[in-house]
Design an enzyme around this catalytic site. Sequence first.
Site, short mmCIF file in Angstrom:
data_model
loop_
_atom_site.label_atom_id
_atom_site.label_comp_id
_atom_site.label_asym_id
_atom_site.label_seq_id
_atom_site.Cartn_x
_atom_site.Cartn_y
_atom_site.Cartn_z
N HIS A 25 0.84 -1.20 0.00
CA HIS A 25 0.00 0.00 0.00
C HIS A 25 0.87 1.24 0.00
O HIS A 25 2.03 1.22 0.43
CB HIS A 25 -0.95 0.01 1.21
CG HIS A 25 -0.28 0.28 2.52
ND1 HIS A 25 -0.13 1.55 3.03
CD2 HIS A 25 0.29 -0.56 3.43
CE1 HIS A 25 0.49 1.49 4.20
NE2 HIS A 25 0.76 0.22 4.47
N CYS A 26 0.30 2.34 -0.52
CA CYS A 26 0.97 3.64 -0.45
C CYS A 26 0.16 4.50 0.51
O CYS A 26 -0.54 3.96 1.37
CB CYS A 26 1.07 4.27 -1.84
SG CYS A 26 -0.54 4.56 -2.63
N ALA A 27 0.21 5.80 0.37
CA ALA A 27 -0.47 6.68 1.33
C ALA A 27 -1.98 6.59 1.24
O ALA A 27 -2.68 6.81 2.23
CB ALA A 27 -0.02 8.12 1.11
N ARG A 29 -3.69 4.16 -1.34
CA ARG A 29 -4.21 3.04 -2.12
C ARG A 29 -3.67 1.69 -1.69
O ARG A 29 -2.49 1.57 -1.33
CB ARG A 29 -3.87 3.25 -3.61
CG ARG A 29 -4.73 4.26 -4.31
CD ARG A 29 -4.04 4.77 -5.57
NE ARG A 29 -3.00 5.74 -5.26
CZ ARG A 29 -1.98 6.02 -6.04
NH1 ARG A 29 -1.84 5.39 -7.18
NH2 ARG A 29 -1.09 6.92 -5.69
#
Length: 456
Positions: A25-27, A29
């Site tokens: 995951h990113c910030a 998504r």
Amino acid sequence: MDFEQISRSLLPLLGGKENIASAAHCATRLRLVLVDDALADQQAIGKIDGVKGCFRNAGQMQIIFGTGVVNKVYAAFIQAAGISESSKSEAADLAAKKLNPFQRIARLLSNIFVPIIPAIVASGLLMGLLGMVKTYGWVDPSNALYIMLDMCSSAAFIILPILIGFTAAREFGGNPYLGATLGGILTHPALTNAWGVAAGFHTMNFFGIEVAMIGYQGTVFPVLLAVWFMSMVEKRLRRVIPDALDLILTPFLTVIISGFIALLLIGPAGRALGDGISFILSTLISHAGWLAGLLFGGLYSVIVITGIHHSFHAIEAGLLGNPSIGVNFLLPIWAMANVAQGGACFAVWFKTKDAKIKAITLPSAFSAMLGITEAAIFGINLRFVKPFIAALVGGAAGGAWVVSMHVYMTAVGLTAIPGMAIVQASSLLNYIIGMAIAFAVAFALSLTLKYKTDAE
């Protein structure tokens, strides 16, 4: 919000546990690499409570949850799926296998340039400050403060080949420090500074070959090609040199072979390539004028969907480092396209009566105004199609304006509202007007066009 329930709802819509190759995951998504993308039901995923959007990009299924939520969903999801945690780099490596050749090249260039963007942004901001100091005569050019500001603002571009050499070698599978060394060779003080060539330079006779002793400060393509060659040489040497001699012979031979080839062949060829691209773009902008801005501004968001836009960092850095250009005339156009996506998305907020869509549109539009457009493009505008078309028109209008008004930036990496920090002082007003045009055109079109705005 029940994160365990969200995870349980996601799994069957993604093709089951066995279809999940990796998760990261990113910030904002959840990024999933699936064994078979065809088994995922994007429309159904978008209807799950808490999901703000779902799209495929860069070989990954990306599900938007938003800041502060995605990490909790991720923790619950990997437990429900029975998989181990994956870093973003591991997920990206798996996803890269699904990309086409153009997307792989774009991703490669992105991985090379993204780590050095902070240095270029810092230099760009300092150049803007220095420009204001010079324009308004706040400090005499002979003053120590002015000289130190000049040193700080130009440093990143002077050693740009060294920075690129380090990150490029890491991507090409070579030793990053040897890559940086090769960048140092191309900017050695024995070579005439690239920005001082007008005052004259000397040549060197190397076994009958006349070599122009011109440095590669601020250039991009020479060091990219040279480090790629260096990495190939290094890997082949490691295969044949005994382990006992590897530490001594491999670096020695790698540097001397790649250094000579870079100075004699690759460097001049790379400079010609970079100058050629810069010449074509600058000629197109100067001759086609606002029509070029119209075309580039209108098409940029379409290019974003493919992921190929990541490769533009290399071209923009080349424009900044080119002594005859020295400014970034492409980024203001891209900025207009991003702002237009925000305007079109914001209009959906006014049109829709669907509470779920309304909850997504406002943060997505705001994010686009800060230069991060994925949520607006994939979560809203492409979903309803016509807002995306409205954004293309808005981007074209804004792009035409900034090109006709000669709006330039002094760095890379920042667009939309944050981009104001790296716009030349003389261009700032026209940049703001361009954003207003892009936003207003996209907003008005998106608001007046007829289309369904519910989650169904």
